[in-house]
Design a protein around this motif. Structure first.
Motif, PDB file in Angstrom:
ATOM      1  N   TYR A   1     -11.384   3.852  -0.327  1.00  0.00           N
ATOM      2  CA  TYR A   1      -9.979   3.829   0.057  1.00  0.00           C
ATOM      3  C   TYR A   1      -9.150   2.881  -0.792  1.00  0.00           C
ATOM      4  O   TYR A   1      -7.924   2.953  -0.816  1.00  0.00           O
ATOM      5  CB  TYR A   1      -9.840   3.446   1.535  1.00  0.00           C
ATOM      6  CG  TYR A   1      -9.857   1.948   1.803  1.00  0.00           C
ATOM      7  CD1 TYR A   1      -8.662   1.209   1.779  1.00  0.00           C
ATOM      8  CD2 TYR A   1     -11.046   1.276   2.069  1.00  0.00           C
ATOM      9  CE1 TYR A   1      -8.664  -0.153   2.024  1.00  0.00           C
ATOM     10  CE2 TYR A   1     -11.053  -0.069   2.310  1.00  0.00           C
ATOM     11  CZ  TYR A   1      -9.866  -0.796   2.284  1.00  0.00           C
ATOM     12  OH  TYR A   1      -9.882  -2.132   2.520  1.00  0.00           O
ATOM     13  N   ARG A   2      -9.785   1.956  -1.551  1.00  0.00           N
ATOM     14  CA  ARG A   2      -9.061   0.894  -2.263  1.00  0.00           C
ATOM     15  C   ARG A   2      -8.357   1.441  -3.505  1.00  0.00           C
ATOM     16  O   ARG A   2      -8.957   2.161  -4.295  1.00  0.00           O
ATOM     17  CB  ARG A   2     -10.011  -0.227  -2.660  1.00  0.00           C
ATOM     18  CG  ARG A   2     -10.651  -0.926  -1.459  1.00  0.00           C
ATOM     19  CD  ARG A   2     -11.753  -1.882  -1.891  1.00  0.00           C
ATOM     20  NE  ARG A   2     -12.372  -2.517  -0.733  1.00  0.00           N
ATOM     21  CZ  ARG A   2     -13.315  -1.954   0.013  1.00  0.00           C
ATOM     22  NH1 ARG A   2     -13.770  -0.733  -0.301  1.00  0.00           N
ATOM     23  NH2 ARG A   2     -13.826  -2.595   1.038  1.00  0.00           N
ATOM     24  N   TYR A   3      -7.066   1.051  -3.649  1.00  0.00           N
ATOM     25  CA  TYR A   3      -6.304   1.392  -4.838  1.00  0.00           C
ATOM     26  C   TYR A   3      -6.437   0.271  -5.864  1.00  0.00           C
ATOM     27  O   TYR A   3      -6.716  -0.891  -5.502  1.00  0.00           O
ATOM     28  CB  TYR A   3      -4.824   1.577  -4.495  1.00  0.00           C
ATOM     29  CG  TYR A   3      -4.544   2.783  -3.619  1.00  0.00           C
ATOM     30  CD1 TYR A   3      -4.527   4.068  -4.164  1.00  0.00           C
ATOM     31  CD2 TYR A   3      -4.284   2.636  -2.257  1.00  0.00           C
ATOM     32  CE1 TYR A   3      -4.263   5.184  -3.366  1.00  0.00           C
ATOM     33  CE2 TYR A   3      -4.019   3.738  -1.454  1.00  0.00           C
ATOM     34  CZ  TYR A   3      -4.013   5.004  -2.025  1.00  0.00           C
ATOM     35  OH  TYR A   3      -3.764   6.093  -1.236  1.00  0.00           O
ATOM     36  N   PRO A   4      -6.225   0.562  -7.152  1.00  0.00           N
ATOM     37  CA  PRO A   4      -6.360  -0.489  -8.188  1.00  0.00           C
ATOM     38  C   PRO A   4      -5.468  -1.693  -7.968  1.00  0.00           C
ATOM     39  O   PRO A   4      -5.846  -2.823  -8.294  1.00  0.00           O
ATOM     40  CB  PRO A   4      -5.970   0.267  -9.467  1.00  0.00           C
ATOM     41  CG  PRO A   4      -6.353   1.684  -9.190  1.00  0.00           C
ATOM     42  CD  PRO A   4      -6.038   1.892  -7.740  1.00  0.00           C
ATOM     43  N   PHE A   5      -4.278  -1.481  -7.375  1.00  0.00           N
ATOM     44  CA  PHE A   5      -3.355  -2.614  -7.228  1.00  0.00           C
ATOM     45  C   PHE A   5      -3.877  -3.669  -6.253  1.00  0.00           C
ATOM     46  O   PHE A   5      -3.378  -4.797  -6.210  1.00  0.00           O
ATOM     47  CB  PHE A   5      -1.966  -2.121  -6.793  1.00  0.00           C
ATOM     48  CG  PHE A   5      -1.850  -1.772  -5.328  1.00  0.00           C
ATOM     49  CD1 PHE A   5      -1.523  -2.755  -4.391  1.00  0.00           C
ATOM     50  CD2 PHE A   5      -2.057  -0.475  -4.885  1.00  0.00           C
ATOM     51  CE1 PHE A   5      -1.399  -2.434  -3.043  1.00  0.00           C
ATOM     52  CE2 PHE A   5      -1.932  -0.159  -3.552  1.00  0.00           C
ATOM     53  CZ  PHE A   5      -1.610  -1.131  -2.614  1.00  0.00           C
ATOM     54  N   LEU A   6      -4.886  -3.307  -5.474  1.00  0.00           N
ATOM     55  CA  LEU A   6      -5.436  -4.256  -4.506  1.00  0.00           C
ATOM     56  C   LEU A   6      -6.363  -5.292  -5.157  1.00  0.00           C
ATOM     57  O   LEU A   6      -6.765  -6.261  -4.519  1.00  0.00           O
ATOM     58  CB  LEU A   6      -6.210  -3.499  -3.415  1.00  0.00           C
ATOM     59  CG  LEU A   6      -5.364  -2.586  -2.513  1.00  0.00           C
ATOM     60  CD1 LEU A   6      -6.270  -1.765  -1.601  1.00  0.00           C
ATOM     61  CD2 LEU A   6      -4.387  -3.406  -1.690  1.00  0.00           C
ATOM     62  N   GLY A   7      -6.732  -5.062  -6.407  1.00  0.00           N
ATOM     63  CA  GLY A   7      -7.637  -6.002  -7.077  1.00  0.00           C
ATOM     64  C   GLY A   7      -6.982  -7.343  -7.377  1.00  0.00           C
ATOM     65  O   GLY A   7      -5.753  -7.464  -7.428  1.00  0.00           O
ATOM     66  N   ASN A   8      -7.822  -8.397  -7.570  1.00  0.00           N
ATOM     67  CA  ASN A   8      -7.321  -9.746  -7.872  1.00  0.00           C
ATOM     68  C   ASN A   8      -6.914  -9.856  -9.345  1.00  0.00           C
ATOM     69  O   ASN A   8      -7.507  -9.245 -10.208  1.00  0.00           O
ATOM     70  CB  ASN A   8      -8.403 -10.778  -7.567  1.00  0.00           C
ATOM     71  CG  ASN A   8      -8.692 -10.856  -6.070  1.00  0.00           C
ATOM     72  OD1 ASN A   8      -7.782 -10.682  -5.267  1.00  0.00           O
ATOM     73  ND2 ASN A   8      -9.954 -11.067  -5.691  1.00  0.00           N
TER      74      ASN A   8
END
Length: 542
Positions: A535-542
């Protein structure tokens, strides 16, 4: 399951036969006319492919010989309507899932049956039952009906081929489903082709139809149903219920499974149907589609530069063919003062040469109006015009119903641009002419565009391109079918899609794909080939 991308044959407009003296088609049609006239047939109700009968039996008579009984027909009841609806809903289970190429083949076969084997039959029935001349019947019952059958299946193919784009990794499709429920088709007396089209257009798209033909055209409607059955139409897809009166229709409109209405008739009746649908809106499973073509007060606007002979011919043909019983018939004309003396001479010379009588006599240009109600309505307009101070009867004006319902081709000239025959639909062989000052061209265009509640057909006659452009702009909202230097009636399937707005209907354009899209409910389908698993989108990364 399809194993090929089947293409519908390219349609073409059916050639019109001339029925000239000495021609084979003339001899053949005259023979069929006499055969049908001597037969008195019984017309049943058709439900689920079966012939049904009622206790209410009524007569079908020739309008041009109203003592001659052509047939009797069984009048359907509201109980019959419920049986027909049940039949429709049962038939839908298979018909809605029948591949398009199989559905199309039935209607293409019907077109060929009319073009060949049953051409004389459908034309003679229309002549006898609706008092059309051989040529008017040929244009309507044969050619236009054939065109509707051929072109509509091609338009259906066009609708189905309209598909969305797809992004990378997905496939987008649109499925054009038939409507859920049944279609109510209410058809008029004046065109056999329209009666057929209002049934077949929804059916081509996979819908099932309860057809209520006009009792005034039961003779030809009976043969339309017979031809569709011979072409292989499955039982229950179209159920034919002859019925008259508001009570029958109002009962059908209360059914929760009503999904659409395909209507041609009077503006008053159409508005009452729309109102009933609104009152019943909480009953329905869906919002019913309402498609209607109604009345007209069709105009010819003439500029001083126009060809006078062409104007006179357009008036005579446009106003008087089929006794003016066309929603597109020319019924008001605006003529410049400078042209009027010459045009008046032509009209007063040519119109008295028009022969009116039994359409079995091929030398007659006009037959009878459809019944006594129509006759009385038309004659009352003429009688009032004879007494009006601001009107005169230029030519015609005589009526005789002793044998048939005959009304002479009539031209009224008025000084009042808002006189009742300039504003109200008469539906008979009557045209009213208003003469305007040449220098008041644009001012009179404004009067023309604002006079009528209708907006069906109209046209401009002019050889001055700037005058044409002015009329084209000023009358944009006044006609759904606009003609330049031609009579304002006679739209051809595939060439001039037909329909109007304002009080003339919903303008859904019979004879085009625009009408067919009203009988489908699109379903968008998206297929993802490799769906995401996180479910994770790339923008959620640190």
């Amino acid at each position: 399951m399809l194993f090929g991308n089947f293409k519908i044959p390219q349609p073409y407009n059916e050639p019109i036969k001339s029925y000239a003296p000495g021609s084979k088609e003339r001899e053949s049609l005259q023979k069929k006319y006499q055969e049908l006239k001597q037969e008195k047939i019984e017309i049943p109700i058709v439900i689920d492919g079966k012939e049904c009968h009622s206790q209410d039996i009524r007569e079908v008579k020739c309008p041009h010989d109203h003592q001659h009984v052509l047939a009797t027909f069984h009048h359907a009841s509201t109980q019959d309507a419920q049986k027909a609806i049940d039949s429709c809903l049962e038939a839908r289970k298979k018909w809605a899932r029948t591949p398009f190429h199989h559905r199309a083949s039935i209607f293409l076969k019907a077109a060929e049956l009319i073009a060949t084997k049953h051409r004389d039959l459908i034309n003679a029935a229309t002549m006898l039952g609706q008092s059309k001349t051989c040529y008017q019947a040929e244009i309507d019952a044969a050619c236009e009906f054939i065109d509707f059958l051929r072109f509509n299946v091609k338009y259906a193919e066009q609708v189905y081929q309209d598909q969305p784009i797809s992004s990378k990794g997905i496939w987008n499709c649109v499925e054009y489903r038939p409507l859920e429920g049944f279609i109510l088709s209410i058809t008029p007396f004046n065109f056999t082709a329209i009666a057929g089209n209002l049934c077949i257009a929804p059916a081509i798209m996979g819908n099932v139809v309860l057809w209520k033909p006009s009792p005034k055209s039961m003779f030809s409607s009976h043969f339309v149903m017979k031809i569709l059955q011979e072409a292989g139409l499955p039982k229950g897809v179209i159920n034919m219920l002859p019925a008259d009166g508001a009570e029958f229709v109002q009962e059908v409109l209360k059914n929760r499974h009503l999904s659409g209405i395909h209507f041609t008739g009077s503006t008053h009746v159409f508005r009452s149907i729309w109102k009933a649908v609104g009152n019943n809106i909480d009953v329905y499973d869906n919002y019913p589609r309402i498609v209607g073509e109604t009345g007209g007060k069709d105009f010819m606007f003439v500029h001083q530069s126009a060809n006078t002979e062409a104007v006179a011919t357009a008036i005579i043909r446009g106003a008087f063919e089929f006794q003016g019983q066309k929603c597109s018939a020319a019924s008001r004309a605006y003529i410049p003062e400078s042209m009027w003396p010459q045009l008046k001479d032509i009209l007063t010379t040519e119109i008295p040469t028009i022969k009116v009588g039994d359409v079995g006599d091929f030398s007659n240009f006009m037959g009878a109006v459809i019944d006594d109600i129509s006759y009385n309505k038309i004659s009352s307009y003429i009688d009032r015009a004879k007494k009006a101070e601001d009107c005169e009867i230029l030519v015609g004006g005589n009526c005789d119903n002793s044998k048939g319902y005959f009304v002479e081709p009539t031209v009224i000239v008025t000084k009042n641009a808002h006189y009742e025959t300039m504003t109200q639909e008469i539906f008979g062989p009557v045209i009213t002419i208003y003469i305007y000052a040449d220098e008041k061209y644009e001012e009179t265009l404004e009067i023309c565009g604002s006079t009528s509640e209708y907006a069906l057909t109209g046209g401009i006659f002019s050889s001055d391109i700037y005058a044409v452009q002015t009329a084209y702009e000023n009358l944009r909202d006044s006609a759904g079918n606009f003609y330049i230097n031609d009579k304002v009636t006679g739209a051809v399937v595939g060439q001039q899609p037909f329909g109007g707005s304002r009080g003339s209907g919903t303008n859904d354009k019979a004879g085009s794909y625009l009408n067919l899209v009203r009988w489908v409910s699109p379903r968008s389908i998206k297929q993802a080939f490799c769906p995401p698993t996180d479910y994770r989108y790339p923008f959620l990364g640190n």
